[in-house]
Design an enzyme around this catalytic site. Sequence first.
Site, PDB file in Angstrom:
ATOM      1  N   LYS A  41      61.073  34.680 -46.422  1.00 51.65           N
ATOM      2  CA  LYS A  41      60.190  33.687 -45.862  1.00 51.65           C
ATOM      3  C   LYS A  41      60.098  32.475 -46.765  1.00 51.65           C
ATOM      4  O   LYS A  41      59.625  31.413 -46.369  1.00 51.65           O
ATOM      5  CB  LYS A  41      58.765  34.257 -45.714  1.00 51.65           C
ATOM      6  CG  LYS A  41      58.662  35.505 -44.883  1.00 51.65           C
ATOM      7  CD  LYS A  41      57.189  36.000 -44.958  1.00 51.65           C
ATOM      8  CE  LYS A  41      57.078  37.417 -44.448  1.00 51.65           C
ATOM      9  NZ  LYS A  41      55.740  37.966 -44.675  1.00 51.65           N
ATOM     10  N   GLY A  42      60.520  32.616 -47.994  1.00 51.27           N
ATOM     11  CA  GLY A  42      60.280  31.609 -49.019  1.00 51.27           C
ATOM     12  C   GLY A  42      60.781  30.211 -48.715  1.00 51.27           C
ATOM     13  O   GLY A  42      60.241  29.238 -49.223  1.00 51.27           O
ATOM     14  N   ASP A 101      66.429  33.216 -58.913  1.00 49.62           N
ATOM     15  CA  ASP A 101      65.991  33.899 -60.126  1.00 49.62           C
ATOM     16  C   ASP A 101      67.215  34.596 -60.733  1.00 49.62           C
ATOM     17  O   ASP A 101      68.041  33.940 -61.362  1.00 49.62           O
ATOM     18  CB  ASP A 101      64.876  34.872 -59.711  1.00 49.62           C
ATOM     19  CG  ASP A 101      64.218  35.578 -60.865  1.00 49.62           C
ATOM     20  OD1 ASP A 101      64.301  35.100 -61.994  1.00 49.62           O
ATOM     21  OD2 ASP A 101      63.589  36.632 -60.631  1.00 49.62           O
ATOM     22  N   LYS A 129      65.621  29.180 -61.751  1.00 50.04           N
ATOM     23  CA  LYS A 129      65.080  29.860 -62.938  1.00 50.04           C
ATOM     24  C   LYS A 129      66.272  30.395 -63.742  1.00 50.04           C
ATOM     25  O   LYS A 129      66.538  31.585 -63.808  1.00 50.04           O
ATOM     26  CB  LYS A 129      64.161  31.001 -62.496  1.00 50.04           C
ATOM     27  CG  LYS A 129      63.100  31.349 -63.500  1.00 50.04           C
ATOM     28  CD  LYS A 129      62.346  32.589 -63.100  1.00 50.04           C
ATOM     29  CE  LYS A 129      61.292  32.354 -62.046  1.00 50.04           C
ATOM     30  NZ  LYS A 129      60.539  33.606 -61.766  1.00 50.04           N
ATOM     31  N   PHE A 150      56.514  32.759 -63.663  1.00 45.03           N
ATOM     32  CA  PHE A 150      56.306  33.154 -62.273  1.00 45.03           C
ATOM     33  C   PHE A 150      55.556  32.047 -61.548  1.00 45.03           C
ATOM     34  O   PHE A 150      54.460  31.675 -61.936  1.00 45.03           O
ATOM     35  CB  PHE A 150      55.534  34.473 -62.199  1.00 45.03           C
ATOM     36  CG  PHE A 150      55.624  35.114 -60.851  1.00 45.03           C
ATOM     37  CD1 PHE A 150      56.736  35.866 -60.506  1.00 45.03           C
ATOM     38  CD2 PHE A 150      54.621  34.935 -59.904  1.00 45.03           C
ATOM     39  CE1 PHE A 150      56.843  36.441 -59.244  1.00 45.03           C
ATOM     40  CE2 PHE A 150      54.722  35.509 -58.650  1.00 45.03           C
ATOM     41  CZ  PHE A 150      55.831  36.262 -58.313  1.00 45.03           C
ATOM     42  N   ASP A 157      55.651  33.053 -52.787  1.00 45.70           N
ATOM     43  CA  ASP A 157      54.445  33.884 -52.799  1.00 45.70           C
ATOM     44  C   ASP A 157      54.267  34.738 -54.045  1.00 45.70           C
ATOM     45  O   ASP A 157      55.191  34.950 -54.829  1.00 45.70           O
ATOM     46  CB  ASP A 157      54.462  34.838 -51.607  1.00 45.70           C
ATOM     47  CG  ASP A 157      55.426  36.007 -51.834  1.00 45.70           C
ATOM     48  OD1 ASP A 157      56.604  35.746 -52.181  1.00 45.70           O
ATOM     49  OD2 ASP A 157      55.008  37.169 -51.700  1.00 45.70           O
ATOM     50  N   ARG A 163      51.680  31.022 -50.354  1.00 43.30           N
ATOM     51  CA  ARG A 163      52.834  30.333 -49.765  1.00 43.30           C
ATOM     52  C   ARG A 163      52.432  28.963 -49.215  1.00 43.30           C
ATOM     53  O   ARG A 163      53.231  28.045 -49.144  1.00 43.30           O
ATOM     54  CB  ARG A 163      53.420  31.155 -48.607  1.00 43.30           C
ATOM     55  CG  ARG A 163      54.144  32.427 -49.023  1.00 43.30           C
ATOM     56  CD  ARG A 163      54.959  32.968 -47.858  1.00 43.30           C
ATOM     57  NE  ARG A 163      55.375  34.355 -48.027  1.00 43.30           N
ATOM     58  CZ  ARG A 163      56.462  34.753 -48.677  1.00 43.30           C
ATOM     59  NH1 ARG A 163      57.244  33.863 -49.251  1.00 43.30           N
ATOM     60  NH2 ARG A 163      56.769  36.024 -48.775  1.00 43.30           N
TER      61      ARG A 163
HETATM   62  P1  IMP Z   1      66.809  36.747 -57.083  1.00 40.68           P
HETATM   63  O1  IMP Z   1      67.622  37.621 -56.179  1.00 40.68           O
HETATM   64  O2  IMP Z   1      66.449  37.468 -58.349  1.00 40.68           O
HETATM   65  O3  IMP Z   1      67.446  35.414 -57.350  1.00 40.68           O
HETATM   66  O4  IMP Z   1      65.429  36.549 -56.370  1.00 40.68           O
HETATM   67  C1  IMP Z   1      65.160  35.460 -55.579  1.00 40.68           C
HETATM   68  C2  IMP Z   1      63.905  35.700 -54.817  1.00 40.68           C
HETATM   69  O5  IMP Z   1      62.896  36.302 -55.649  1.00 40.68           O
HETATM   70  C3  IMP Z   1      63.312  34.398 -54.349  1.00 40.68           C
HETATM   71  O6  IMP Z   1      63.836  34.033 -53.095  1.00 40.68           O
HETATM   72  C4  IMP Z   1      61.842  34.717 -54.309  1.00 40.68           C
HETATM   73  O7  IMP Z   1      61.526  35.356 -53.089  1.00 40.68           O
HETATM   74  C5  IMP Z   1      61.661  35.719 -55.431  1.00 40.68           C
HETATM   75  N1  IMP Z   1      61.205  35.047 -56.659  1.00 40.68           N
HETATM   76  C6  IMP Z   1      61.944  34.731 -57.743  1.00 40.68           C
HETATM   77  N2  IMP Z   1      61.206  34.109 -58.678  1.00 40.68           N
HETATM   78  C7  IMP Z   1      59.964  34.038 -58.175  1.00 40.68           C
HETATM   79  C8  IMP Z   1      58.726  33.472 -58.673  1.00 40.68           C
HETATM   80  O8  IMP Z   1      58.618  32.914 -59.776  1.00 40.68           O
HETATM   81  N3  IMP Z   1      57.647  33.586 -57.850  1.00 40.68           N
HETATM   82  C9  IMP Z   1      57.705  34.186 -56.624  1.00 40.68           C
HETATM   83  N4  IMP Z   1      58.833  34.698 -56.105  1.00 40.68           N
HETATM   84  C10 IMP Z   1      59.956  34.637 -56.883  1.00 40.68           C
HETATM   85 MG    MG Z   2      58.199  37.180 -52.768  1.00 37.67          MG
END
Ligand code: IMP
Ligand code: MG
Length: 175
Positions: A41-42, A101, A129, A150, A157, A163
Amino acid sequence: MIEIREILFNEQTIAKKVRELAGRISGDYAGKDVVLIGILKGAVVFMADLMRCISIPVGIDFVRAASYGVSTEPSRNIVITKDIETDIKGRHVLLVDTIIDTGETLHCLLDKMKAKGPASLEAVVLMDKKPRRTADVRLAYKGFEIPDVFVVGYGVDCAEQYRNLPYVAVIKTGE
Ligand code: IMP
Ligand code: MG
């Protein structure tokens, strides 16, 4: 207890960056058949703003992924829980997310979209990040690099809250 510690990017700063990214995309993809795919949903807020700043015709769709296992584990299992409904074969696709992330989600979704045969495939993220990256993902369009904090807001969220904040904030947990 969770509370806002500081605002990292306010509405004006975000809007300026979104216009910048949209301007680059509009130039790079002029004359091409483009589809933006937002990751639910982000990405909803970023998608809504980005598409309205893009000056060329684009199609849109959404995909939703769920990950199982520890979120910090690179090997966690990522599955599509809502696939796109658009045929992207031979079209120019941009996968859109608000924050990257470890990069594992985006990496996995890029693989799955690639299998559908687009003419080209690139990623657009508002926030990177970078210190936590484990997956090798090319980010053609990137807004901000952020440290390992974070964040919430602008679609992102914490336990499904925040959100709707129009800005991006760092939260303080457990204190
Ligand atoms: P990744 O697969 O580790 O890159 O995760 C990406 C997803 O993790 C993003 O689309 C977010 O939904 C969630 N996410 C990563 N960092 C944050 C944060 O700082 N706050 C909230 N959600 C995060
Ligand atoms: Mg999330």
